[in-house]
Design a protein around this motif. Structure first.
Motif, PDB file in Angstrom:
ATOM      1  N   LYS A  44       0.826  -1.207   0.000  1.00  0.00           N
ATOM      2  CA  LYS A  44       0.000   0.000   0.000  1.00  0.00           C
ATOM      3  C   LYS A  44       0.861   1.258   0.000  1.00  0.00           C
ATOM      4  CE  LYS A  44      -4.239  -1.556   2.318  1.00  0.00           C
ATOM      5  NZ  LYS A  44      -5.137  -1.328   3.484  1.00  0.00           N
ATOM      6  N   ASP A  45       1.927   1.237   0.798  1.00  0.00           N
ATOM      7  CA  ASP A  45       2.824   2.383   0.900  1.00  0.00           C
ATOM      8  C   ASP A  45       4.212   1.957   0.419  1.00  0.00           C
ATOM      9  OD1 ASP A  45       4.277   4.607   1.453  1.00  0.00           O
ATOM     10  OD2 ASP A  45       4.089   4.482   3.642  1.00  0.00           O
ATOM     11  N   PRO A  46       4.485   2.089  -0.878  1.00  0.00           N
ATOM     12  CA  PRO A  46       5.744   1.561  -1.414  1.00  0.00           C
ATOM     13  C   PRO A  46       6.984   2.217  -0.837  1.00  0.00           C
ATOM     14  CG  PRO A  46       4.607   2.904  -3.046  1.00  0.00           C
ATOM     15  CD  PRO A  46       3.652   2.700  -1.922  1.00  0.00           C
ATOM     16  N   GLU A  47       6.856   3.451  -0.338  1.00  0.00           N
ATOM     17  CA  GLU A  47       8.019   4.157   0.179  1.00  0.00           C
ATOM     18  C   GLU A  47       8.257   3.922   1.668  1.00  0.00           C
ATOM     19  OE1 GLU A  47      10.257   5.763  -1.609  1.00  0.00           O
ATOM     20  OE2 GLU A  47       9.118   5.179  -3.388  1.00  0.00           O
ATOM     21  N   THR A  48       7.513   3.001   2.271  1.00  0.00           N
ATOM     22  CA  THR A  48       7.729   2.744   3.688  1.00  0.00           C
ATOM     23  C   THR A  48       9.142   2.243   3.921  1.00  0.00           C
ATOM     24  OG1 THR A  48       6.712   1.700   5.612  1.00  0.00           O
ATOM     25  CG2 THR A  48       6.955   0.334   3.651  1.00  0.00           C
ATOM     26  N   ALA A  49       9.697   2.536   5.101  1.00  0.00           N
ATOM     27  CA  ALA A  49      11.124   2.357   5.350  1.00  0.00           C
ATOM     28  C   ALA A  49      11.574   0.904   5.241  1.00  0.00           C
ATOM     29  CB  ALA A  49      11.471   2.909   6.738  1.00  0.00           C
ATOM     30  N   TYR A  50      10.696  -0.051   5.545  1.00  0.00           N
ATOM     31  CA  TYR A  50      11.171  -1.427   5.533  1.00  0.00           C
ATOM     32  C   TYR A  50      11.344  -1.987   4.121  1.00  0.00           C
ATOM     33  CZ  TYR A  50       6.058  -2.360   5.488  1.00  0.00           C
ATOM     34  OH  TYR A  50       4.706  -2.366   5.209  1.00  0.00           O
ATOM     35  N   ASN A  51      11.029  -1.215   3.097  1.00  0.00           N
ATOM     36  CA  ASN A  51      11.335  -1.621   1.731  1.00  0.00           C
ATOM     37  C   ASN A  51      12.684  -1.096   1.253  1.00  0.00           C
ATOM     38  OD1 ASN A  51       9.014  -3.123   1.282  1.00  0.00           O
ATOM     39  ND2 ASN A  51       7.821  -1.338   0.659  1.00  0.00           N
ATOM     40  N   ASP A  52      13.384  -0.360   2.125  1.00  0.00           N
ATOM     41  CA  ASP A  52      14.720   0.124   1.796  1.00  0.00           C
ATOM     42  C   ASP A  52      15.769  -0.885   2.253  1.00  0.00           C
ATOM     43  OD1 ASP A  52      13.528   2.487   0.910  1.00  0.00           O
ATOM     44  OD2 ASP A  52      13.742   3.460   2.881  1.00  0.00           O
ATOM     45  N   VAL A  53      16.928  -0.868   1.617  1.00  0.00           N
ATOM     46  CA  VAL A  53      18.045  -1.703   2.048  1.00  0.00           C
ATOM     47  C   VAL A  53      19.281  -0.822   2.198  1.00  0.00           C
ATOM     48  CG1 VAL A  53      17.139  -3.756   0.908  1.00  0.00           C
ATOM     49  CG2 VAL A  53      18.763  -2.303  -0.306  1.00  0.00           C
ATOM     50  N   ALA A  54      20.231  -1.309   2.991  1.00  0.00           N
ATOM     51  CA  ALA A  54      21.484  -0.575   3.160  1.00  0.00           C
ATOM     52  C   ALA A  54      22.271  -0.575   1.851  1.00  0.00           C
ATOM     53  CB  ALA A  54      22.318  -1.224   4.266  1.00  0.00           C
ATOM     54  N   PRO A  55      22.807   0.576   1.452  1.00  0.00           N
ATOM     55  CA  PRO A  55      23.586   0.607   0.202  1.00  0.00           C
ATOM     56  C   PRO A  55      24.933  -0.092   0.366  1.00  0.00           C
ATOM     57  CG  PRO A  55      23.672   2.743   1.292  1.00  0.00           C
ATOM     58  CD  PRO A  55      22.711   1.916   2.092  1.00  0.00           C
ATOM     59  N   TRP A  56      25.235  -0.988  -0.558  1.00  0.00           N
ATOM     60  CA  TRP A  56      26.518  -1.691  -0.575  1.00  0.00           C
ATOM     61  C   TRP A  56      27.272  -1.331  -1.846  1.00  0.00           C
ATOM     62  CZ3 TRP A  56      25.964  -7.609   0.888  1.00  0.00           C
ATOM     63  CH2 TRP A  56      25.489  -7.725   2.200  1.00  0.00           C
ATOM     64  N   ASN A  57      28.584  -1.479  -1.794  1.00  0.00           N
ATOM     65  CA  ASN A  57      29.417  -1.395  -2.985  1.00  0.00           C
ATOM     66  C   ASN A  57      29.540  -2.814  -3.559  1.00  0.00           C
ATOM     67  OD1 ASN A  57      29.931   1.401  -2.647  1.00  0.00           O
ATOM     68  ND2 ASN A  57      31.475   0.909  -1.114  1.00  0.00           N
ATOM     69  N   TYR A  58      28.522  -3.231  -4.281  1.00  0.00           N
ATOM     70  CA  TYR A  58      28.412  -4.642  -4.673  1.00  0.00           C
ATOM     71  C   TYR A  58      29.586  -5.110  -5.520  1.00  0.00           C
ATOM     72  CZ  TYR A  58      23.709  -4.329  -2.823  1.00  0.00           C
ATOM     73  OH  TYR A  58      22.647  -4.145  -1.981  1.00  0.00           O
ATOM     74  N   ALA A  59      30.026  -4.305  -6.468  1.00  0.00           N
ATOM     75  CA  ALA A  59      31.095  -4.745  -7.357  1.00  0.00           C
ATOM     76  C   ALA A  59      32.403  -4.989  -6.621  1.00  0.00           C
ATOM     77  CB  ALA A  59      31.298  -3.714  -8.473  1.00  0.00           C
ATOM     78  N   GLU A  60      32.534  -4.442  -5.418  1.00  0.00           N
ATOM     79  CA  GLU A  60      33.738  -4.671  -4.619  1.00  0.00           C
ATOM     80  C   GLU A  60      33.607  -5.879  -3.702  1.00  0.00           C
ATOM     81  OE1 GLU A  60      34.747  -1.074  -2.574  1.00  0.00           O
ATOM     82  OE2 GLU A  60      34.322   0.168  -4.338  1.00  0.00           O
ATOM     83  N   LEU A  61      32.420  -6.465  -3.653  1.00  0.00           N
ATOM     84  CA  LEU A  61      32.155  -7.547  -2.705  1.00  0.00           C
ATOM     85  C   LEU A  61      32.974  -8.803  -2.984  1.00  0.00           C
ATOM     86  CD1 LEU A  61      30.366  -7.964  -0.215  1.00  0.00           C
ATOM     87  CD2 LEU A  61      28.601  -8.875  -1.725  1.00  0.00           C
ATOM     88  N   PRO A  62      33.092  -9.276  -4.232  1.00  0.00           N
ATOM     89  CA  PRO A  62      33.892 -10.481  -4.447  1.00  0.00           C
ATOM     90  C   PRO A  62      35.315 -10.351  -3.921  1.00  0.00           C
ATOM     91  CG  PRO A  62      32.571 -10.016  -6.380  1.00  0.00           C
ATOM     92  CD  PRO A  62      32.428  -8.826  -5.470  1.00  0.00           C
ATOM     93  N   HIS A  63      35.951  -9.228  -4.172  1.00  0.00           N
ATOM     94  CA  HIS A  63      37.320  -9.045  -3.684  1.00  0.00           C
ATOM     95  C   HIS A  63      37.366  -9.066  -2.161  1.00  0.00           C
ATOM     96  CE1 HIS A  63      41.475  -7.739  -3.544  1.00  0.00           C
ATOM     97  NE2 HIS A  63      41.125  -6.772  -2.708  1.00  0.00           N
TER      98      HIS A  63
END
Length: 475
Positions: free
Chosen positions: A395-414
């Protein structure tokens, strides 16, 4: 507590009809008899609670002793293979090195009732032979049982057009000339829907009519015109034939004289037009056709539940390519460890993992295991700054629990020790095309973060969103 940590995966195997064997240890029998307060318990001296929890998501369970080891193991193996569901075996620590106290003959294969089998095969053949139009919906259970070759033989004997539902994608090769596309009720592919629902006979073979399989229950299959071949029974119209094994009924019907059916005439839509503007932002309409084109024959594709799988499901796969998605259970984060399991099981095949960043965050640590085991997956992480499928169904797409912490994904494998991998972060079509080309060429694993706007979604996800808007009278 290890066994409770595993219970979500066991429940998923139960829903998806997989015969998993869940083996766990217990304190020794003396500690149990004394109701000792030991670690990994609830501190109340009750040691049967965990078996009770497992009972809800398994076909059978047992606590093993030297006296019952053979009988209970045989019973649980039979239950797992008959029901195609998990079983649970618990071993007290002082039992594991004890000699067993009995022997057993090999388990018999489940057998059909001969009279019921003959009657069911006759009814199926008659229904197919008297139908002017017919089609098949081969399903996931036929694949779980290992009888897809017989399903294909039956389809070809009767020259049946066939479609697949969402969970059943790729159980039969999609480059087969009889394949007409995905059937998802009234949500997608109107031509396929019209043909399937107007056929005189629709034959389901191990297909479950779940919400995602039926286009949010918009499918309209008339029971009077439906043949439903299940694991242990067959229904033809209103008549149910019990104790009929799926493998047996398929072979019985194949041996009968079957009418040849006319091919389906369903106009194919024009292929999507790919934008080659190098600095254009990545949209869903441009991303998913590129991913479909990237899939090669015999690839294994693991797609996370949500927008990733919805965007890929309606693209046709080349010969031998398999598509896996946990459609019914839908555990968030399933795809990354599932991809690891698939790569270990078939290391000679190219493996593609396509997952959203929200799901990936739950199980991302498993990518280090690919490197440790010398595996070379191609991983795409779709970064749309949150749980997009939840936004679309909320109902409320912008509610906080639909957010995730930003990661630097491309650096994750290293960071996780995956040395020598090709990694990239792409935000434009030009960068995406370059990364796809490189990923297909390098002799290493590849890990590509694909960045889109927050609400970039494929057509099926948008239709589900529209359904929710109508349900809740949202603007």
């Amino acid at each position: 507590m290890g066994e409770l940590a595993a219970i979500g995966a066991v429940a998923g195997a139960y829903a998806e009809r997989l015969p998993v064997f869940h083996l766990t240890g217990m304190p020794n029998r003396s500690a149990q008899a004394d109701r000792a307060l030991v670690h990994h318990t609830l501190g109340n001296g009750e040691f049967g609670l965990f078996k009770g929890m497992a009972d809800a998501v398994t076909a059978a369970s047992a606590i093993i002793t030297p006296a019952n080891a053979v009988a209970e193991t045989e019973r649980l193996i039979a239950a797992a293979l008959y029901d195609r569901r998990p079983v649970y075996l618990a071993f007290p620590s002082d039992v594991v090195d004890k000699p067993v106290m009995a022997s057993s003959d090999p388990l018999p294969r489940p057998a059909s009732d001969r009279g019921a089998l003959t009657a069911a095969a006759d009814a199926v053949a008659q229904a197919l032979n008297t139908a002017s139009t017919a089609c098949a919906l081969p399903g996931l259970l036929s694949d779980r049982l290992g009888v897809t070759a017989a399903v294909m033989q039956l389809i070809e004997r009767a020259e049946l057009p066939f479609a697949t539902m969402f969970a059943d994608k790729s159980v039969i090769d999609e480059d087969h000339p009889n394949y007409i596309g995905m059937y998802d009720g009234r949500l997608m592919d109107e031509g396929v829907r019209a043909f399937v629902e107007s056929a005189d006979v629709v034959m389901l073979i191990g297909t479950l009519q779940t919400d995602f399989n039926t286009g949010a229950f918009t499918a309209r299959l008339d029971p009077a015109r439906t043949i439903d071949i299940g694991l242990h029974h067959t229904r033809v119209g209103a008549t149910v034939f019990q104790d009929v094994e799926m493998a047996d009924i398929l072979m019985e019907v194949i041996e009968r004289r079957l009418q040849k059916h006319a091919p389906a005439s369903i106009p194919l839509g024009a292929p999507p037009s790919l934008d080659c503007t190098t600095d254009a932002a990545i949209t869903a309409d441009q991303l998913y056709p590129r991913w479909i084109d990237f899939i090669a024959p015999d690839d294994i594709v693991i797609a996370e539940t949500g927008t990733c799988s919805m965007g890929l499901a309606f693209g046709r796969l080349p010969r031998g390519a398999r598509f896996y998605n946990q459609t019914l259970w839908g555990a968030i984060g399933w795809a990354t460890p599932a991809a690891l399991g698939a790569a270990v099981a078939e290391p000679g095949r190219r493996l593609l993992l396509i997952t959203g960043e929200g799901s990936h965050q739950l199980t991302a640590q498993e990518i280090c295991q690919f490197h440790r085991l010398g595996l070379k997956p191609i991983i795409f992480v779709l970064n749309n700054t949150g749980y997009l499928i939840e936004r679309l169904l909320c109902k409320d797409p912008e509610t906080a629990y639909n957010d995730v912490a930003p990661w630097n994904y491309a650096e994750l494998p290293h960071a996780l020790g995956c040395e020598g991998w090709f990694t990239a972060r792409v935000t434009t079509l030009g960068e995406l095309d370059a990364a796809l080309h490189t990923a297909s060429q390098v002799d290493s694993a590849a890990y590509v973060e694909v960045v889109t706007a927050a609400y970039e979604s494929p057509p099926l996800a948008r239709k589900l969103h529209d359904s929710v808007k109508t349900l809740y009278h949202l603007p």
